[in-house]
Design a protein around this motif. Structure first.
Motif, PDB file in Angstrom:
ATOM      1  N   PRO A 100       0.833  -1.214   0.000  1.00  0.00           N
ATOM      2  CA  PRO A 100       0.000   0.000   0.000  1.00  0.00           C
ATOM      3  C   PRO A 100       0.863   1.258   0.000  1.00  0.00           C
ATOM      4  O   PRO A 100       1.827   1.351   0.776  1.00  0.00           O
ATOM      5  CB  PRO A 100      -0.792  -0.117   1.303  1.00  0.00           C
ATOM      6  CG  PRO A 100      -0.719  -1.544   1.707  1.00  0.00           C
ATOM      7  CD  PRO A 100       0.522  -2.122   1.096  1.00  0.00           C
ATOM      8  N   GLY A 101       0.534   2.213  -0.871  1.00  0.00           N
ATOM      9  CA  GLY A 101       1.366   3.408  -1.049  1.00  0.00           C
ATOM     10  C   GLY A 101       1.602   4.169   0.232  1.00  0.00           C
ATOM     11  O   GLY A 101       2.726   4.586   0.514  1.00  0.00           O
ATOM     12  N   ILE A 102       0.579   4.326   1.041  1.00  0.00           N
ATOM     13  CA  ILE A 102       0.713   5.142   2.237  1.00  0.00           C
ATOM     14  C   ILE A 102       1.719   4.522   3.200  1.00  0.00           C
ATOM     15  O   ILE A 102       2.541   5.222   3.802  1.00  0.00           O
ATOM     16  CB  ILE A 102      -0.672   5.351   2.915  1.00  0.00           C
ATOM     17  CG1 ILE A 102      -0.568   6.236   4.160  1.00  0.00           C
ATOM     18  CG2 ILE A 102      -1.335   4.045   3.297  1.00  0.00           C
ATOM     19  CD1 ILE A 102      -0.580   7.689   3.817  1.00  0.00           C
ATOM     20  N   LEU A 103       1.685   3.191   3.303  1.00  0.00           N
ATOM     21  CA  LEU A 103       2.632   2.488   4.176  1.00  0.00           C
ATOM     22  C   LEU A 103       4.054   2.678   3.659  1.00  0.00           C
ATOM     23  O   LEU A 103       4.995   2.960   4.420  1.00  0.00           O
ATOM     24  CB  LEU A 103       2.268   1.004   4.230  1.00  0.00           C
ATOM     25  CG  LEU A 103       3.166   0.127   5.107  1.00  0.00           C
ATOM     26  CD1 LEU A 103       3.043   0.541   6.569  1.00  0.00           C
ATOM     27  CD2 LEU A 103       2.809  -1.345   4.944  1.00  0.00           C
ATOM     28  N   ALA A 104       4.198   2.551   2.324  1.00  0.00           N
ATOM     29  CA  ALA A 104       5.527   2.719   1.725  1.00  0.00           C
ATOM     30  C   ALA A 104       6.064   4.125   1.984  1.00  0.00           C
ATOM     31  O   ALA A 104       7.242   4.298   2.311  1.00  0.00           O
ATOM     32  CB  ALA A 104       5.457   2.450   0.221  1.00  0.00           C
ATOM     33  N   VAL A 105       5.184   5.127   1.882  1.00  0.00           N
ATOM     34  CA  VAL A 105       5.630   6.502   2.115  1.00  0.00           C
ATOM     35  C   VAL A 105       6.101   6.656   3.555  1.00  0.00           C
ATOM     36  O   VAL A 105       7.176   7.220   3.818  1.00  0.00           O
ATOM     37  CB  VAL A 105       4.494   7.506   1.797  1.00  0.00           C
ATOM     38  CG1 VAL A 105       4.861   8.896   2.306  1.00  0.00           C
ATOM     39  CG2 VAL A 105       4.230   7.550   0.300  1.00  0.00           C
ATOM     40  N   VAL A 106       5.304   6.128   4.489  1.00  0.00           N
ATOM     41  CA  VAL A 106       5.679   6.260   5.904  1.00  0.00           C
ATOM     42  C   VAL A 106       7.035   5.604   6.153  1.00  0.00           C
ATOM     43  O   VAL A 106       7.913   6.177   6.816  1.00  0.00           O
ATOM     44  CB  VAL A 106       4.584   5.655   6.809  1.00  0.00           C
ATOM     45  CG1 VAL A 106       5.088   5.557   8.249  1.00  0.00           C
ATOM     46  CG2 VAL A 106       3.329   6.497   6.749  1.00  0.00           C
ATOM     47  N   LEU A 107       7.229   4.418   5.578  1.00  0.00           N
ATOM     48  CA  LEU A 107       8.517   3.738   5.761  1.00  0.00           C
ATOM     49  C   LEU A 107       9.662   4.557   5.178  1.00  0.00           C
ATOM     50  O   LEU A 107      10.734   4.678   5.773  1.00  0.00           O
ATOM     51  CB  LEU A 107       8.471   2.343   5.114  1.00  0.00           C
ATOM     52  CG  LEU A 107       7.586   1.317   5.828  1.00  0.00           C
ATOM     53  CD1 LEU A 107       7.566   0.006   5.039  1.00  0.00           C
ATOM     54  CD2 LEU A 107       8.070   1.063   7.249  1.00  0.00           C
TER      55      LEU A 107
ATOM     56  N   GLY B  87       6.327   6.912  -3.629  1.00  0.00           N
ATOM     57  CA  GLY B  87       6.205   8.229  -4.245  1.00  0.00           C
ATOM     58  C   GLY B  87       5.149   9.079  -3.543  1.00  0.00           C
ATOM     59  O   GLY B  87       4.135   8.561  -3.073  1.00  0.00           O
ATOM     60  N   ILE B  88       5.428  10.377  -3.438  1.00  0.00           N
ATOM     61  CA  ILE B  88       4.478  11.304  -2.820  1.00  0.00           C
ATOM     62  C   ILE B  88       3.821  12.109  -3.931  1.00  0.00           C
ATOM     63  O   ILE B  88       4.518  12.667  -4.789  1.00  0.00           O
ATOM     64  CB  ILE B  88       5.209  12.231  -1.821  1.00  0.00           C
ATOM     65  CG1 ILE B  88       5.775  11.400  -0.677  1.00  0.00           C
ATOM     66  CG2 ILE B  88       4.275  13.313  -1.299  1.00  0.00           C
ATOM     67  CD1 ILE B  88       6.584  12.191   0.323  1.00  0.00           C
ATOM     68  N   PRO B  89       2.453  12.163  -3.967  1.00  0.00           N
ATOM     69  CA  PRO B  89       1.768  12.823  -5.088  1.00  0.00           C
ATOM     70  C   PRO B  89       2.074  14.313  -5.160  1.00  0.00           C
ATOM     71  O   PRO B  89       2.249  14.977  -4.146  1.00  0.00           O
ATOM     72  CB  PRO B  89       0.277  12.605  -4.790  1.00  0.00           C
ATOM     73  CG  PRO B  89       0.210  11.621  -3.694  1.00  0.00           C
ATOM     74  CD  PRO B  89       1.519  11.595  -2.996  1.00  0.00           C
ATOM     75  N   ARG B  90       2.104  14.825  -6.400  1.00  0.00           N
ATOM     76  CA  ARG B  90       2.290  16.256  -6.605  1.00  0.00           C
ATOM     77  C   ARG B  90       0.979  16.997  -6.372  1.00  0.00           C
ATOM     78  O   ARG B  90      -0.108  16.427  -6.507  1.00  0.00           O
ATOM     79  CB  ARG B  90       2.741  16.502  -8.041  1.00  0.00           C
ATOM     80  CG  ARG B  90       4.124  16.001  -8.299  1.00  0.00           C
ATOM     81  CD  ARG B  90       4.774  16.871  -9.329  1.00  0.00           C
ATOM     82  NE  ARG B  90       5.940  16.192  -9.896  1.00  0.00           N
ATOM     83  CZ  ARG B  90       6.589  16.671 -10.940  1.00  0.00           C
ATOM     84  NH1 ARG B  90       6.172  17.779 -11.533  1.00  0.00           N
ATOM     85  NH2 ARG B  90       7.650  16.035 -11.399  1.00  0.00           N
ATOM     86  N   LEU B  91       1.093  18.281  -6.090  1.00  0.00           N
ATOM     87  CA  LEU B  91      -0.109  19.081  -5.844  1.00  0.00           C
ATOM     88  C   LEU B  91      -0.961  19.202  -7.102  1.00  0.00           C
ATOM     89  O   LEU B  91      -2.178  19.333  -7.029  1.00  0.00           O
ATOM     90  CB  LEU B  91       0.271  20.481  -5.339  1.00  0.00           C
ATOM     91  CG  LEU B  91       0.785  20.582  -3.908  1.00  0.00           C
ATOM     92  CD1 LEU B  91       0.919  22.040  -3.502  1.00  0.00           C
ATOM     93  CD2 LEU B  91      -0.128  19.857  -2.929  1.00  0.00           C
TER      94      LEU B  91
ATOM     95  N   ASN C 242       4.611  19.338  -3.986  1.00  0.00           N
ATOM     96  CA  ASN C 242       3.973  18.065  -3.702  1.00  0.00           C
ATOM     97  C   ASN C 242       3.564  18.015  -2.241  1.00  0.00           C
ATOM     98  O   ASN C 242       3.805  18.958  -1.482  1.00  0.00           O
ATOM     99  CB  ASN C 242       4.922  16.918  -4.062  1.00  0.00           C
ATOM    100  CG  ASN C 242       6.212  17.003  -3.276  1.00  0.00           C
ATOM    101  OD1 ASN C 242       6.246  16.682  -2.099  1.00  0.00           O
ATOM    102  ND2 ASN C 242       7.279  17.496  -3.916  1.00  0.00           N
ATOM    103  N   LEU C 243       2.955  16.896  -1.864  1.00  0.00           N
ATOM    104  CA  LEU C 243       2.366  16.817  -0.527  1.00  0.00           C
ATOM    105  C   LEU C 243       3.408  16.815   0.595  1.00  0.00           C
ATOM    106  O   LEU C 243       3.029  16.866   1.765  1.00  0.00           O
ATOM    107  CB  LEU C 243       1.474  15.571  -0.427  1.00  0.00           C
ATOM    108  CG  LEU C 243       0.116  15.705  -1.127  1.00  0.00           C
ATOM    109  CD1 LEU C 243      -0.689  14.424  -0.952  1.00  0.00           C
ATOM    110  CD2 LEU C 243      -0.677  16.884  -0.559  1.00  0.00           C
ATOM    111  N   THR C 244       4.693  16.767   0.256  1.00  0.00           N
ATOM    112  CA  THR C 244       5.702  16.875   1.309  1.00  0.00           C
ATOM    113  C   THR C 244       5.511  18.159   2.097  1.00  0.00           C
ATOM    114  O   THR C 244       5.908  18.257   3.260  1.00  0.00           O
ATOM    115  CB  THR C 244       7.121  16.839   0.696  1.00  0.00           C
ATOM    116  OG1 THR C 244       7.202  15.729  -0.181  1.00  0.00           O
ATOM    117  CG2 THR C 244       8.183  16.718   1.765  1.00  0.00           C
TER     118      THR C 244
END
Lengths: 289, 354
Positions: free
Chosen positions: B109-116, B181-185, B198-200
């Motif tokens: 899942p993308g969200i988990l990957a981002v958190v890691l 990957g973090i989505p762009r605005l 982006n959402l960073t």
């Protein structure tokens, strides 16, 4: 590897370090942190390029380079001494400012964002391997001159006194800020000469041509424990490592990135006191109230 | 509003205002040296940054990285430590995030990957920050020099790893990450199209809020500030100076490292040699102008991001290098006016002798 070519190349690499580290030694011994050496070198190189370009004379280039670096040195001095600004911040600002100023005026003077046209310079006769450059000899001469200035003249004594015990020095009637102004001005000129050497040796200015050499000089000052002769030896050591890297190119025994790290790693080790502790001047960075 | 609060605000605001005026004057001179009209160039600078969605998106993108490095530097300064290593901490954070992103399965899942990946970025920065902290606490090595030297060492090491093991042929970057990957605005707000924002940026704002909470609402943060003001007094009051410094350097490094994801996860999807591009050093300027307060840091990050993006907007008229000069001028002017303003306010505060 040919030992003669190794030594000549090492000396040519060491000369800018010698100039800049000498400047660093005198400023830091007076108690002013000198992280702006890179900036002085860069303005020195650019000033030399402007001078040599517009007059066609390398010697006028030398003077202009010294002047450019002196202006930046005085900027650091006024900010640190008169305004008691944080000297680390000022030094970093000097470096950023030097990059910006040289780029802006490179564009303005030569309509280029990368380099100047070819300028007059020193050396170039391949027979001499760069040893027909008077600045190279000046760079080697700076070491004994600075050592004499620091340890054998009244001014050198004052510099050391101000850097160690400014209050005691002031109570003896020494104008501590004047001693520091002069020391930082000299450091600007000396480091600037390092940049002048680069520009006149390469017969042009290129964007950010000092490429971190000012920080290698900072490393040499610390690794040399703020002593002119030891700092010079550190410069030769770092230059030798670099020469080795150049001459071993193609040979993949040691990746070049690891040789690049040597000056910085040695400095960290020296600061941590693993092999003989590097102790800075007692009042380094402490602005007088 | 208490008078104490007003004095603090005055002390915080005067230097940046002075610096801005000095910078404007220097800018005028530079612009006129190029034979252009300052009013026109400044208008172009504002139009190209806050005046259109793309420019504004670029400002937000650049401000995001600068917020992280500014917070990192300011947290160190609050503890009495000058972390000049944000540049390499940023790079190390971005590198570890990319490394993990390369290793993660696209099916996760993308969200988990981002958190890691965010955790990996913090770990990367924290490791690089911990070294000068440890050398200072254990051996008394000055953190300014160690962090400067470590910048070169860490960047050379990362360059080596990428060049020797990880790079895509003919480039200086790693392959694209598989996950994290973090989505762009612009995928939510089409007007931002093409800009790197982006959402960073959300992560940056959360980091600023947490830094504020830590510094001003938690016991550890109070201890950290106490050590920064008076280490001896703090030690006497039962605070371990060494442990606090260690904690401060690790946190500072972690925040700077987190900034690496803005480029690596949010923009390019790969780690590239030299991507930090001076953002770590500019973090010092951001902390200085932001007066080491998280709110000030966010505002200062926007200011420096505007300058940097504005340089591109005016490039047709005046070389963009002008903004680099102005950055240096602002830093110098703030550094020079801080002690002056403090002394002037102290004089003004003193009751008149009868």
């Amino acid at each position: 590897m040919n030992p003669i070519s190794f030594i000549t190349q090492m000396i040519r690499i060491a000369v800018p370090y010698l100039f800049a580290a000498s400047g660093g030694v005198i400023a830091e011994r007076s108690g002013i942190i000198s992280l702006g050496l890179e900036g002085y070198m860069l303005t020195g190189a650019f000033g030399a390029t402007l001078g040599a370009h517009y007059t066609g004379s390398a010697w006028i280039g030398v003077l202009c380079g010294m002047l450019g670096a002196l202006i930046f040195g005085l900027l650091h001095a006024v900010a640190s001494i008169r305004y008691r600004a944080d000297q680390v911040v000022t030094g970093i600002a000097i470096n950023l400012l030097a990059i910006g100023v040289t780029r802006f005026f490179l564009k303005l003077a030569f309509a280029s964002s990368s380099n100047s046209p070819r300028i007059a310079g020193f050396g170039g006769d391949p027979v001499w391997h760069g040893f027909d450059n008077p600045l190279l000899w000046l760079g080697l001469l700076i070491i004994p001159v600075l050592a004499f200035l620091m340890y054998r003249t009244p001014y050198g004594l004052r510099v050391r006194a101000v850097g160690e015990h400014p209050d005691a020095a002031a109570s003896l009637g020494i104008k501590t800020s004047l001693v520091q102004y002069v020391a930082v001005a000299i450091s600007g000129i000396l480091a600037g000469l390092g940049g002048v050497f680069l520009a006149l040796d390469q017969h042009q200015f290129t964007d950010q041509m000092t490429a971190g050499r000012g920080f290698i000089a900072v490393a040499a000052v610390i690794f040399g424990r703020w002593d002119p002769v030891r700092a010079a030896l550190a410069c030769f050591l770092f230059a030798a490592a670099e020469t080795l890297q150049i001459q071993l190119q193609g040979n993949q025994l040691i990746p070049s990135q690891f040789i690049e790290m040597i000056p910085y790693l040695l400095t960290i080790i020296a600061l941590a006191g693993v092999v003989g502790r590097a102790v800075p001047p007692a009042a380094l960075g402490k602005a007088a109230e | 509003m208490s008078s104490r609060f007003r004095e603090n605000v005055e002390e915080a605001l005067f230097p940046p205002v002075v610096a801005l005026l000095v910078a404007l004057i220097c800018g005028d001179l530079l612009i006129m040296s190029y034979g252009q009209s300052p009013a026109t160039v400044y208008r172009l600078l504002l139009e190209g940054t806050w005046g259109n969605a793309y420019g504004f998106g670029q400002v937000l993108y650049k401000a995001t990285t600068l917020t992280f490095t500014g917070l990192a530097v300011s947290l160190g300064i609050r503890a009495g430590l000058f972390n000049v290593g944000a540049e390499s901490q940023l790079a190390a954070g971005g590198f570890l995030a990319a490394l993990l992103g390369l290793g993660l399965s696209p099916r996760m899942p993308g969200i988990l990957a981002v958190v890691l990946c965010l955790i990996a970025a913090m770990a990367g920065g924290a490791i690089v920050g911990a070294i000068p902290g440890w050398l200072k606490v254990k051996y008394g090595a000055h953190e300014v020099i160690v962090t400067i030297m470590l910048n070169f060492v860490v960047l050379a090491l990362l360059n080596y790893i990428v060049a020797a093991r990880l790079h895509v042929p003919e480039t200086l970057h790693t392959p694209e990450i598989h996950n994290g990957g973090i989505p762009r605005l612009d995928s939510f707000i089409p007007a931002f199209h093409g800009s790197a924002a982006n959402l960073t940026i959300i992560v940056a704002l959360i980091a600023a809020a947490l830094t504020w909470f830590y510094l001003f609402r938690m016991r550890r943060g109070y201890e950290l500030r106490a050590v920064g003001m008076q280490p001896e007094a703090a030690e006497y009051g039962g605070v371990s100076v060494g442990a606090t410094w260690m904690r401060a350097m690790i946190l500072s490094g972690a925040i700077a490292g987190l900034g690496g994801v803005n480029y690596v996860l949010g923009y390019k999807s790969y780690y590239e040699e030299g991507f930090a591009g001076g953002s770590g050093f500019l973090g010092i300027a951001v902390a200085l102008v932001g007066r080491n307060h998280p709110v000030g840091v966010v505002l200062a990050a926007l200011f420096f991001a505007t300058l940097s993006q504005g340089g591109l907007a005016i490039h047709a008229f005046v070389p963009k290098q002008m903004v680099e000069v102005l950055q240096g001028v602002v830093i110098l002017a703030v550094a020079m006016s801080v002690p002056e303003v403090r002394a002037a306010l102290r004089r003004a505060r003193k009751p008149v002798a009868a």
